[in-house]
Design an enzyme around this catalytic site. Structure first.
Site, PDB file in Angstrom:
ATOM      1  N   SER A 113       0.976  -1.335  -0.151  1.00  0.00           N
ATOM      2  CA  SER A 113       0.201   0.055   0.040  1.00  0.00           C
ATOM      3  C   SER A 113       0.833   1.342   0.055  1.00  0.00           C
ATOM      4  CB  SER A 113      -0.925  -0.094   1.308  1.00  0.00           C
ATOM      5  OG  SER A 113      -1.767   0.995   1.308  1.00  0.00           O
ATOM      6  N   HIS A 114       0.563   2.121   1.190  1.00  0.00           N
ATOM      7  CA  HIS A 114       1.289   3.565   1.082  1.00  0.00           C
ATOM      8  C   HIS A 114       2.928   3.375   1.535  1.00  0.00           C
ATOM      9  CE1 HIS A 114      -0.752   2.407   4.712  1.00  0.00           C
ATOM     10  NE2 HIS A 114       0.318   3.218   5.454  1.00  0.00           N
ATOM     11  N   ASP A 277      -3.181   6.223  -2.921  1.00  0.00           N
ATOM     12  CA  ASP A 277      -1.871   5.655  -2.606  1.00  0.00           C
ATOM     13  C   ASP A 277      -1.282   4.450  -3.490  1.00  0.00           C
ATOM     14  OD1 ASP A 277      -3.973   3.860  -2.282  1.00  0.00           O
ATOM     15  OD2 ASP A 277      -3.170   3.105  -0.365  1.00  0.00           O
ATOM     16  N   ASP A 279      -1.570   1.443  -3.682  1.00  0.00           N
ATOM     17  CA  ASP A 279      -2.046   0.285  -4.503  1.00  0.00           C
ATOM     18  C   ASP A 279      -3.437   0.915  -4.809  1.00  0.00           C
ATOM     19  OD1 ASP A 279      -2.824   0.309  -1.717  1.00  0.00           O
ATOM     20  OD2 ASP A 279      -3.621  -1.616  -1.740  1.00  0.00           O
ATOM     21  N   ARG A 282      -6.650   4.236  -1.518  1.00  0.00           N
ATOM     22  CA  ARG A 282      -7.207   5.291  -0.818  1.00  0.00           C
ATOM     23  C   ARG A 282      -7.378   6.550  -1.724  1.00  0.00           C
ATOM     24  NH1 ARG A 282      -3.326   5.290   4.822  1.00  0.00           N
ATOM     25  NH2 ARG A 282      -3.676   2.902   5.130  1.00  0.00           N
TER      26      ARG A 282
HETATM   27  C1  VG1 Z   1      -4.186   0.949   8.117  1.00  0.00           C
HETATM   28  C2  VG1 Z   1      -5.427   1.842   8.411  1.00  0.00           C
HETATM   29  C3  VG1 Z   1      -6.693   1.212   8.091  1.00  0.00           C
HETATM   30  C4  VG1 Z   1      -6.579   0.552   6.761  1.00  0.00           C
HETATM   31  C5  VG1 Z   1      -5.309  -0.249   6.622  1.00  0.00           C
HETATM   32  C6  VG1 Z   1      -4.954  -0.721   5.287  1.00  0.00           C
HETATM   33  O1  VG1 Z   1      -4.044   0.042   9.170  1.00  0.00           O
HETATM   34  O2  VG1 Z   1      -5.424   2.500   9.683  1.00  0.00           O
HETATM   35  O3  VG1 Z   1      -7.794   2.019   8.352  1.00  0.00           O
HETATM   36  O4  VG1 Z   1      -7.596  -0.436   6.425  1.00  0.00           O
HETATM   37  O5  VG1 Z   1      -4.316   0.600   6.901  1.00  0.00           O
HETATM   38  O6  VG1 Z   1      -4.907   0.340   4.293  1.00  0.00           O
HETATM   39  P1  VG1 Z   1      -3.395   0.204  10.633  1.00  0.00           P
HETATM   40  O7  VG1 Z   1      -3.578  -1.194  11.195  1.00  0.00           O
HETATM   41  O8  VG1 Z   1      -1.931   0.510  10.117  1.00  0.00           O
HETATM   42  O9  VG1 Z   1      -3.932   1.136  11.225  1.00  0.00           O
HETATM   43  V1  VG1 Z   1      -3.834   0.248   2.840  1.00  0.00           V
HETATM   44  O10 VG1 Z   1      -4.549   1.253   1.947  1.00  0.00           O
HETATM   45  O11 VG1 Z   1      -2.373   0.191   3.670  1.00  0.00           O
HETATM   46  O12 VG1 Z   1      -4.060  -1.353   2.259  1.00  0.00           O
HETATM   47 CO    CO Z   2      -3.729   1.184   0.122  1.00  0.00          CO
END
Ligand code: VG1
Ligand code: CO
Length: 543
Positions: A113-114, A277, A279, A282
């Protein structure tokens, strides 16, 4: 060319977090590390044998190598057909779309992801199930358990497949189709949004800036926004996915997308700004001189859904993750819609969407989505807003401030303390938990605690229970402080502190967010002893 079985040793720590298994690239490059996890997926999901698998990722470093490894393992494990994105690219929502459209058994998303990319950055892998959504905890836990005892994996020895061009191949008894990553997704978007109205909006001279942050959304945004919707060339910037994201941190928030914020506050600012982001699941939404908080974005979408083509018939209900602000609850209450509160992570929305109980879902972490797929969806959210702007003729700021007038404003902010010592972070949470029983009734300045608990979620569809999903302190006026440890990081622990305060008085809606939340920020620090336990006086990231 033949199937071979390779002896392997279990690796510790392969339990998926909030969204799959995320580790440093170098961890994934260890012989057998990726293979063990992938074999565990095949072992836990026997339906993949003889079925179709979707495969792709966010374009980051190691995607291509991992795709080749997984293709050979899929062939050896009896998968009938793999749909793989050209260049190993498929955004997370596109994987979900392709699984659903082509009746696949599941999909593997290669993404962190990010999180930063490149040889020294992060890598990740996630399994999505037949509904197109992230595997529920029951399955991720079974995959993890399998990784703890695994002793061999199966692979097919052959040359790599050319995934850079569209084409069809066979690998043993398995068919491999290299698909265009965008076309199925673009077709779905066209069915949901009024493209003619958005085209007219652009044709009237309105301008937009979409920052793809050198990540997966680039090809989607370029084809749809500049192509199908006729926005001028250059509307999408940083539109070519790069393996290291061009050194950018593809996290669409005002801190990491500061360049976009600068453009939207400049003298010649466009009417609309957006970013996505790594992938592409977001989204960040901006107007001229105006930043939309993700929790507000969800509420605005719910309040205005019937103005948007794909939702004109009304929505069934809404859901938000627990730390997400209650702005959408206010809309649900007024419109008489069911409203669900789930733990953090998109996997908890899947059952509600499948059961038809909700249509729109969102998280405070710049994630919004709907029943069109089973992932949050960045480009979808941007098109939703574009559709709203086009049919109302209003600006982003006008839409949001009018919303606050009707529903009140939920001031909201998240403070992240990154790369903390793991023991210190766990100690902080334990200390918070130890106070839960005695917090209710306590006063802090003008705030009195109404409820303090460790959030637990009972899934109303499958009856599963998820505990310890975040400490919440709710005050008598509805203000909230929530504490969680991140489940996506790869370095130390990250403490997230979520702060929320409701303000009904329109004359106070223009106050700066951190000012409106100042008292709560102080209380949050005191109750959790953040400074003494973490050694930090300031958060690393404020969104
Ligand atoms: C974070 C965010 C959560 C989101 C997750 C995956 O998780 O807070 O809301 O669903 O990332 O998003 P955490 O456990 O780090 O708070 V992504 O776009 O990183 O797949
Ligand atoms: Co993401």
């Amino acid at each position: 060319m033949s199937i071979t079985t390779v002896a392997t040793q279990a690796f510790a720590g392969q339990r998926p977090g909030t969204s799959g298994l995320r580790k440093k690239v170098t961890v994934f490059q260890q012989a057998g590390y990726l293979e063990n996890f992938v074999q565990a997926i095949f072992d836990v999901v026997p339906e993949l044998k003889g079925g179709t698998l979707v495969l792709g990722g966010d374009g980051r470093y190691h995607n291509r190598a991992a795709v080749q490894t997984i293709l050979k393992m899929a062939a050896a494990n009896g998968v009938a057909k793999v749909l793989v994105g050209q260049g190993a690219l498929l955004s997370t929502p596109a994987v979900s779309c392709v699984i659903r459209k082509h009746g696949a058994v599941g999909g593997i998303v290669l993404s962190a992801s990010h999180n930063p990319g490149g040889p020294d950055g992060d890598f990740g892998i996630k399994y999505n199930v037949t509904n197109g959504g992230p595997a529920p905890e029951k399955i991720t836990e079974a995959i993890y358990q399998r990784t703890t005892t695994i002793s061999e994996y199966h692979t097919y020895s052959s040359a790599d497949i050319d995934i850079e061009a569209l084409g069809e191949y066979t690998l043993g008894g398995m068919q491999v189709v290299v698909i265009d990553p965008v076309s199925d997704y673009a077709e779905l978007m066209e069915s949901l949004f009024d493209f003619a109205a958005i085209r007219a909006w652009f044709a009237s001279g309105k301008r937009m800036r979409f920052d793809a942050m050198c990540a997966a959304s680039g090809p989607y945004a370029t084809r749809i926004i500049e192509g199908l919707l006729g926005a001028p060339k250059g509307t999408v910037v940083n539109g070519v996915p790069l393996e290291d994201f061009g050194g950018l941190h593809p996290d669409p928030n005002p801190v990491y997308a500061d360049d976009l914020v600068a453009h939207l506050t400049a003298a010649d600012a466009p009417d609309f700004g957006a970013a996505s982001d790594g992938d592409a699941d977001r989204n960040m939404i901006l107007g001229r001189n105006f930043i939309v908080t993700p929790s507000d974005s969800l509420a605005v979408m719910a309040a205005n859904a019937t103005l948007v083509k794909g939702y004109a018939g009304g929505i069934a209900g809404v859901a938000r993750s627990m730390p997400t602000s209650c702005a959408v609850d206010a809309v649900a209450k007024k419109l008489g819609l069911p409203c669900f509160e789930t733990p953090t992570g998109w996997k908890f929305f899947g059952n509600l969407l499948d059961a038809g109980k909700v249509t729109l879902c969102g998280e405070e972490s710049y994630g919004t989505g709907s029943g069109h797929v089973r992932e949050k969806d960045g480009v979808w959210a941007v098109l939703f807003w574009l559709n709203l702007l086009a049919v109302t003729g209003k600006s982003v700021e006008e839409i949001v401030t009018a919303h606050w007038k009707t529903y009140g404003r939920h001031f909201y902010s998240r403070h992240d303390y990154e790369a903390l010592d793991i023991e210190a972070a766990n100690g902080l949470m334990t200390h918070l938990r130890s106070q839960l029983a005695s917090l209710a009734g306590q006063a802090f300045g003008s705030y009195t605690v109404a409820l303090a608990d460790d959030f637990a979620y009972d899934d109303s569809v499958d009856g599963s229970r998820s505990e310890k999903q975040g400490i919440r302190i709710i005050f008598t006026d509805g203000s909230r402080v929530v504490y969680r440890l991140s489940g996506t990081g790869t370095e130390g622990a990250t403490l997230r502190v979520y702060l929320e305060k409701f303000e009904a008085d329109t004359s106070r809606h223009g106050v700066a967010t951190q000012t409106a939340l100042a008292d709560l920020i102080q209380i949050a620090g005191e109750v959790a002893q953040i400074a003494t336990r973490s050694g930090r006086t300031q958060p690393t990231v404020v969104t």
